[in-house]
Design a protein around this motif. Sequence first.
Motif, PDB file in Angstrom:
ATOM      1  N   LEU A  48     -39.613 -57.569 -26.846  1.00  0.00           N
ATOM      2  CA  LEU A  48     -39.218 -59.260 -26.829  1.00  0.00           C
ATOM      3  C   LEU A  48     -37.944 -59.301 -26.029  1.00  0.00           C
ATOM      4  O   LEU A  48     -36.895 -58.740 -26.476  1.00  0.00           O
ATOM      5  CB  LEU A  48     -39.055 -59.423 -28.317  1.00  0.00           C
ATOM      6  N   ASP A  49     -37.935 -60.086 -25.355  1.00  0.00           N
ATOM      7  CA  ASP A  49     -36.800 -60.636 -24.344  1.00  0.00           C
ATOM      8  C   ASP A  49     -36.500 -61.980 -25.103  1.00  0.00           C
ATOM      9  O   ASP A  49     -36.890 -62.994 -24.721  1.00  0.00           O
ATOM     10  CB  ASP A  49     -37.190 -60.848 -22.874  1.00  0.00           C
ATOM     11  N   ILE A  50     -35.201 -61.881 -25.786  1.00  0.00           N
ATOM     12  CA  ILE A  50     -35.019 -63.103 -26.693  1.00  0.00           C
ATOM     13  C   ILE A  50     -34.350 -64.234 -25.559  1.00  0.00           C
ATOM     14  O   ILE A  50     -34.527 -65.393 -26.097  1.00  0.00           O
ATOM     15  CB  ILE A  50     -33.789 -62.833 -27.587  1.00  0.00           C
ATOM     16  N   ASP A  51     -33.968 -63.841 -24.492  1.00  0.00           N
ATOM     17  CA  ASP A  51     -33.465 -64.945 -23.483  1.00  0.00           C
ATOM     18  C   ASP A  51     -34.452 -65.820 -23.101  1.00  0.00           C
ATOM     19  O   ASP A  51     -34.469 -67.038 -22.837  1.00  0.00           O
ATOM     20  CB  ASP A  51     -32.765 -64.263 -22.423  1.00  0.00           C
ATOM     21  N   VAL A  52     -35.682 -65.113 -22.895  1.00  0.00           N
ATOM     22  CA  VAL A  52     -36.850 -65.747 -22.538  1.00  0.00           C
ATOM     23  C   VAL A  52     -37.933 -66.670 -23.484  1.00  0.00           C
ATOM     24  O   VAL A  52     -38.252 -67.666 -23.575  1.00  0.00           O
ATOM     25  CB  VAL A  52     -38.064 -64.886 -21.679  1.00  0.00           C
ATOM     26  N   GLU A  53     -37.677 -65.704 -24.740  1.00  0.00           N
ATOM     27  CA  GLU A  53     -38.554 -66.275 -25.708  1.00  0.00           C
ATOM     28  C   GLU A  53     -37.969 -66.988 -26.958  1.00  0.00           C
ATOM     29  O   GLU A  53     -38.246 -67.230 -28.143  1.00  0.00           O
ATOM     30  CB  GLU A  53     -39.261 -65.137 -26.351  1.00  0.00           C
TER      31      GLU A  53
END
Length: 270
Positions: free
Chosen positions: A196-201
């Motif tokens: 998971l990319d937290i900056d995107v999601e």
Amino acid sequence: MRAISDMPADAASRITTLFADIDDTLTNDGRLPACAYEALERLLVAGIAVAPITGRPAGWCDMIARMWPVSGVVGENGAFYFSYHQDGRRMRRVFAINDGQRADDRKKLEIVRARILTEVPGAAISADQHYREADLAIDFCEDVPPLPTGEVERIKQIFEEEGAVAKVSSIHVNGWYGTYDKLTMTRRFASDVLGLDIDVEKEKIVFVGDSPNDAPMFRFFPNACGVANVVQFQGRIEAEPTYVTRAEGGHGFVEVANRILVARRKRAVA
């Protein structure tokens, strides 16, 4: 801060991941209530990835990663993450700083420890210090009589005078050497373990917390939630959560879990 009931149903129904502090977020008066533990399990069963993001020590985090219904745990305010793979019976341990540097840092923290115990009467080394890998935790109200706010701030100041990072939780002042925090290691854990990319999601992620050391997470996640006891830190916290519960601690955490799960069920049958 808005009431958790004001979280839009559409936003709540799209949550895929929940991160949460432990002390005074999942717990009440130092105990984990059954309803909070059950809420963790209900979230995981519903397909929501769950991970505690805590200041607690490596020894505790090993047990939590193995035995709680979670995908992993970030500990010591971002010093590491642990994730246990049930199928392979293998613990994955990733640290922000290598073994040699942590050993050197512990020597420097001994100097800080001596200063704090000398200069701040009533402060104590936390009972869980023996199980820590990277930081020094100073107890100001868990197992000692509560210290005045000014003395807590003095503890933080001593860490900083010695070149360390210091964060205040609801029970400890934690200090360490390094540039990491809860958010930096959460980002790494999410990428490595959850894909998971937290900056995107980040719109699909909820963080739940209660105290000043949660400020980086409150600031980053637009759907961050505070349990009701976070209100006591208004004016002393760098960033506040978007939403707040009615109840404190673990009972407030259940409110957050229920808001997400009810919205998901309604969306599924719509």
